[in-house]
Design an enzyme around this catalytic site. Structure first.
Site, PDB file in Angstrom:
ATOM      1  N   GLU A   1       3.422  -5.866   2.434  1.00  0.00           N
ATOM      2  CA  GLU A   1       1.993  -5.369   2.732  1.00  0.00           C
ATOM      3  C   GLU A   1       1.219  -6.703   2.662  1.00  0.00           C
ATOM      4  O   GLU A   1       1.161  -7.395   1.819  1.00  0.00           O
ATOM      5  CB  GLU A   1       1.585  -4.285   1.624  1.00  0.00           C
ATOM      6  CG  GLU A   1       0.028  -3.970   1.871  1.00  0.00           C
ATOM      7  CD  GLU A   1      -0.369  -2.891   1.085  1.00  0.00           C
ATOM      8  OE1 GLU A   1       0.682  -2.238   0.340  1.00  0.00           O
ATOM      9  OE2 GLU A   1      -1.619  -2.916   0.918  1.00  0.00           O
TER      10      GLU A   1
ATOM     11  N   GLU B   1     -10.121  -5.755   1.817  1.00  0.00           N
ATOM     12  CA  GLU B   1     -10.575  -4.517   1.462  1.00  0.00           C
ATOM     13  C   GLU B   1     -11.809  -4.639   0.710  1.00  0.00           C
ATOM     14  O   GLU B   1     -12.115  -5.845   0.188  1.00  0.00           O
ATOM     15  CB  GLU B   1      -9.539  -4.167   0.265  1.00  0.00           C
ATOM     16  CG  GLU B   1      -8.022  -3.840   0.897  1.00  0.00           C
ATOM     17  CD  GLU B   1      -7.227  -3.361  -0.134  1.00  0.00           C
ATOM     18  OE1 GLU B   1      -6.878  -2.058  -0.296  1.00  0.00           O
ATOM     19  OE2 GLU B   1      -6.528  -4.119  -1.170  1.00  0.00           O
TER      20      GLU B   1
END
Length: 291
Positions: free
Chosen positions: A168, A173
Site C-alpha cells: 500500500e 491522507e
C-alpha cells in the site's frame, strides 16, 4: 510521526486480470516550478522533485455537471461495515456522492443522511495500474472532525495477494483534527498499520489544506519513492527503510480516491463537524519516469 491506522483493503469491484498500465500520449508535461524547501517538512532535507517525462495518462474529469466519472478508468467500491477501521460511512455509487461538477473536477461528497453517513470510494483496479513515474493529483480536501480523505494505492496483485503483502502506498491522507497536516505512508509485510513507514508534511504557513487546491505526488522508481506537496519533497523511502522486510513496490499499483467518515484514527464527527463535506479532484496524472 503519528502512527497511521490499518487501512482496510476490502474490494467489491470485479476486476479483470490485473493489467500493467500501457499508455500512449503525445502530451508533454511541464512541471510547476518547485517551492523553496519547507521548514516544517518532515524530511530533514526537503528538495525539488525529480524531472518528469511525457504525460502518459490522466483523467482531467471533463464532462457534464452531474455525470459519473469515466467508467473506463474508475470502479466503485460500495458498502458499509466499518471497512476494518470502525468507519461510519456507507460507500455508494450514487451521483449524490460522486459526480463531475462541469468545471473539470470530480467531487466526492460525504453526507449525513438517513441516520448515518454516505460517501464514495473509487478505484482504478484492472483499468489503470501504473508502475513507476510521477503520480500526482491536484485536490482540495474536505475539513472537519472525523473527516478522512485519502489519495492512495494498492498493489495490483490484490486481492490474490492479501494485504499488507500486496503493498500500500498512501500518497496523501488527512485526518480532520490536523487541518494543517497531511501524511504519506508505506504499508507492507512487517511494517503495516501503526508500524507503517512514513512521515507528515505541515503546511508552510500552518493553514488548513482544505482552504485551497494542493498537488500531492510521488516520484516512484525501482527501490525508491519520494513524496511531495506542491513541489516540495518531504520524504524519500528506499529498500533500506524496511528493516530487512520485503520491499513490495517494484510492481504495478492501482489508485484509490475516497472520503471516509469516522474511524479509529480520525475519531468521529462531533458538534463542530458540518455536512456535506466535499473532496474536489482537479485531475489525476501519470508521467513517465526520468529517474
Amino acid at each position: 510521526m503519528r502512527s497511521t491506522r490499518h487501512r482496510t483493503i476490502r474490494t467489491t469491484a470485479t476486476a479483470a486480470t490485473a493489467m500493467t498500465l500501457v499508455l500512449a500520449a503525445s502530451l508533454v508535461a511541464s512541471a510547476a516550478a518547485p517551492k523553496a524547501p519547507d521548514a516544517g517538512s518532515a524530511s530533514a532535507t526537503a528538495a525539488a522533485p525529480a524531472a518528469v517525462g511525457a504525460l502518459s495518462w490522466s483523467d482531467e474529469f471533463d464532462g457534464a455537471a452531474g455525470s459519473a466519472p469515466n467508467g473506463a478508468n474508475w470502479n466503485f467500491e460500495t458498502g458499509a461495515g466499518g471497512w476494518g477501521n470502525n468507519e461510519l460511512q456507507n460507500y455508494t455509487n450514487s451521483r449524490n456522492n460522486s459526480a463531475l461538477d462541469g468545471n473539470g473536477n470530480l467531487v466526492i461528497t460525504a453526507r449525513q443522511e438517513g441516520g448515518g453517513y454516505t460517501s464514495a470510494r473509487l478505484t482504478t483496479k484492472g483499468k489503470v495500474q501504473p508502475q513507476y513515474g510521477r503520480l500526482e493529483a491536484r485536490i482540495k480536501i474536505p475539513r472537519g472532525q472525523g473527516i478522512w480523505p485519502a489519495f492512495w494505492m494498492l498493489g495490483s496483485q490484490f486481492p490474490g495477494t492479501q494485504w499488507p503483502d500486496a503493498g500500500e502506498i498512501d500518497i496523501m491522507e488527512n485526518v480532520g483534527y490536523e487541518p494543517h497536516m497531511v501524511h504519506g505512508t508505506l504499508h507492507g509485510p512487517g511494517y503495516s498499520g501503526g508500524a507503517g513507514i512514513g512521515a507528515a508534511y505541515t503546511h508552510p504557513q500552518g493553514w488548513s489544506f482544505a482552504d485551497d487546491f494542493h498537488t500531492f505526488a510521488i516520484d516512484w522508481a525501482p527501490n525508491r519513492i519520494s513524496w511531495s506537496v506542491d513541489g516540495t519533497v518531504y520524504q524519500t523511502r528506499t529498500t533500506a527503510d524496511t528493516g530487512g522486510n520485503p520491499w513490495v513496490y517494484n510492481q504495478s499499483f492501482f489508485f484509490i480516491l475516497n472520503v471516509a467518515v469516522g474511524g479509529s484514527w480520525p475519531g468521529y464527527p462531533d458538534g463542530t463537524t458540518q455536512f456535506p463535506q466535499q473532496m474536489v479532484v482537479d485531475y489525476v496524472r501519470v508521467y513517465d519516469s526520468q529517474l
